[in-house]
Every structure is written in C-alpha cells, then in structure tokens.
Scaffold this active site. Structure first.
Site, short mmCIF file in Angstrom:
data_model
loop_
_atom_site.label_atom_id
_atom_site.label_comp_id
_atom_site.label_asym_id
_atom_site.label_seq_id
_atom_site.Cartn_x
_atom_site.Cartn_y
_atom_site.Cartn_z
CB ALA A 208 -0.95 -0.02 1.21
N GLY A 209 1.85 1.47 -0.01
CA GLY A 209 2.72 2.31 0.01
C GLY A 209 4.06 2.54 1.26
CG ASP B 105 3.25 3.04 8.99
OD1 ASP B 105 2.59 1.46 8.07
OD2 ASP B 105 3.75 2.99 9.83
CG HIS C 198 16.04 7.30 -2.86
ND1 HIS C 198 16.41 8.55 -3.00
CD2 HIS C 198 15.02 7.18 -3.09
CE1 HIS C 198 15.09 9.66 -2.98
NE2 HIS C 198 13.91 8.76 -2.91
CG ASP D 85 8.74 8.96 -1.97
OD1 ASP D 85 8.44 8.27 -2.85
OD2 ASP D 85 8.38 9.71 -1.06
#
Length: 253
Positions: free
Chosen positions: A50-51, A53, A80, A135
């Site tokens: 879901a991406g 937290d 990254h 990002d």
C-alpha cells in the site's frame, strides 16, 4: 530461488523503517548467496504493498518545522537505499503483484526486472493525491516502461490501472489468474536464471545503465564484462562440451 515476502498484511504491507532495513539486509544476503539464482517479490494477504506506512506520515507531520526537511531527507535516503538494492541486485527479479500496488508499492514492483500481476491486481502512482511526487524511483522506472508522456499522465493524475491496462501499455510484462500468479512467477524466474550467474549479473548491470550512456561506453563496459565471462567456469565448461560435441558430429559424418 528466493521468494521475498512483504509481510505486514494488517496494514496492507505498507513499508515502514523496519521493513526498509529488513529489505536491504535480505537483498544483501541474497546478492552474496550463489545458491539463490533469482528473486520473486510478492505481498502477504490481499495487497502487494500500500506504499509508505501511515505512522511515518504522522511522524513527519508532527516534526518541528525546523526538522521537517532533514528528517524527510534522511527517510528518503533509506528508501532509495532499499529500492536501489532491489534494482541493482545482480540476479533476475520478478514482482508478483498479488493485489493493489500503490505509491511506493508501485515503485517497488517497477524496480524489479519484470512484473507479473494477478488479473485482479491494480497499480497506481498515487502520490499526487497527497501532494507528493513519486519518491521510490517511479519517475525513473515508469518512463522507461511506458514512455515519457504516458508516465507523466499516470503521475499527474495518480489514477489506478487494472492489470489488463497495465499490460496493454507495457507497464507490466504478464497478467494471470490469482491462483497461478506465484507458480508462474517462480517458473519464469527459473527460466530467466538458468544461465551463467556471472553473465546474468554483468548483462543486467550494463543494460540497467544503457539508457544513460553513449554507445561507446556501453561497448566498453560490454568488452570488460565479456572478458570476465571468458574466465568463468560456466563459459569454459560449456565451450568444452560444445567443441567435444562438434568434434563427435564431425567424426560421425
């Protein structure tokens, strides 16, 4: 073969700091283990990922004004690091997208070499709905899969794509039924990783950079990589076997 399971199903496998650290550590172990020839990344439960937290979002919003930027920068560095470890892993990687892959979850899928999705899965670059930009590498990976204009449209709107649409525009490579997803991904991973580990690693590393390099530099890197391949056991054994077989055919003729 390794299956890397995103395993926080209660929060739809959203990525927090602990998961980022675990991901980096596991990928480092996998990179150094020659017994593991390829990796399939999938999610536990109903979602792929879901991406980011929600707890991390709350912490960011609650930080003192003078610390927002540096805290965000540090978090970005950790993100990254994890995505780069996945993208540059010197072995074939397949994302088996079993459910929604949203925001950073979509980035994780696209960081893999290949994506196969359940036909019930969805993908979305949903950052714009939170006033953010992708990002986790999406602005790098997505244009290379679907082209610049289409990538802009998906980032600007943040709209959700079905697996069927994602397949049609080249965002993913395969779509299948939910029951067949993991078996198909594992079988594909076996097929992709059957060759020389050294050749696979060197070819992947060079091709990952090829869009940014002039042709002369790609040739130069290829020459260096090929010289390494000449010295590997896999190359020498396969050439020896090929020459022996060729000589045998010649005698038979």
């Amino acid at each position: 073969m390794a299956t890397l399971l995103l395993n926080r199903p209660k929060v739809r496998n959203a990525i927090d700091d602990a998961m980022r650290a675990d991901l980096v550590a596991l990928l480092d172990r996998i990179a150094r283990d020659d017994a593991i020839r390829a990796v399939v990344v999938t999610g536990q439960g109903a979602a792929f990922c879901a991406g980011g937290d929600i707890k991390g979002m709350r912490e960011r919003m609650a930080a003192p004004a003078g610390e927002v930027a540096i805290n965000g920068w540090r978090r970005q560095q950790r993100t990254h690091h994890a995505i780069a470890a996945l993208h540059t892993l010197p072995k074939p990687t397949i994302a088996a997208v079993n459910g929604p892959a949203t925001g950073l979850g979509c980035d994780v899928a696209l960081a893999c070499d290949f994506v196969v999705a359940a036909d019930s899965a969805t993908l979305a670059m949903s950052y714009i709905h939170r006033g953010l930009i992708p990002d986790g590498g999406g602005m790098y990976f997505l244009p290379r899969r679907v082209g610049l204009a289409r990538a802009k449209e998906l980032v600007f709107t943040g709209r959700t794509l079905t697996a069927t649409e994602a397949l049609a525009i080249g965002m993913i490579e395969r779509a299948t039924t939910p029951d067949a997803l993991l078996p198909e991904a594992l079988a594909w991973a076996c097929e992709l990783s059957a060759g020389s580990l050294a050749a696979l690693a060197l070819a992947k590393t060079t091709m990952n950079q090829s869009f940014e390099l002039p042709v002369e530099q790609v040739f130069a890197q290829g020459s260096q990589a090929q010289a390494i391949c000449y010295s590997t056991r896999e190359h020498q054994e396969s050439v020896t076997a090929f020459l022996a077989k060729s000589a045998e055919r010649g005698r038979a003729a």
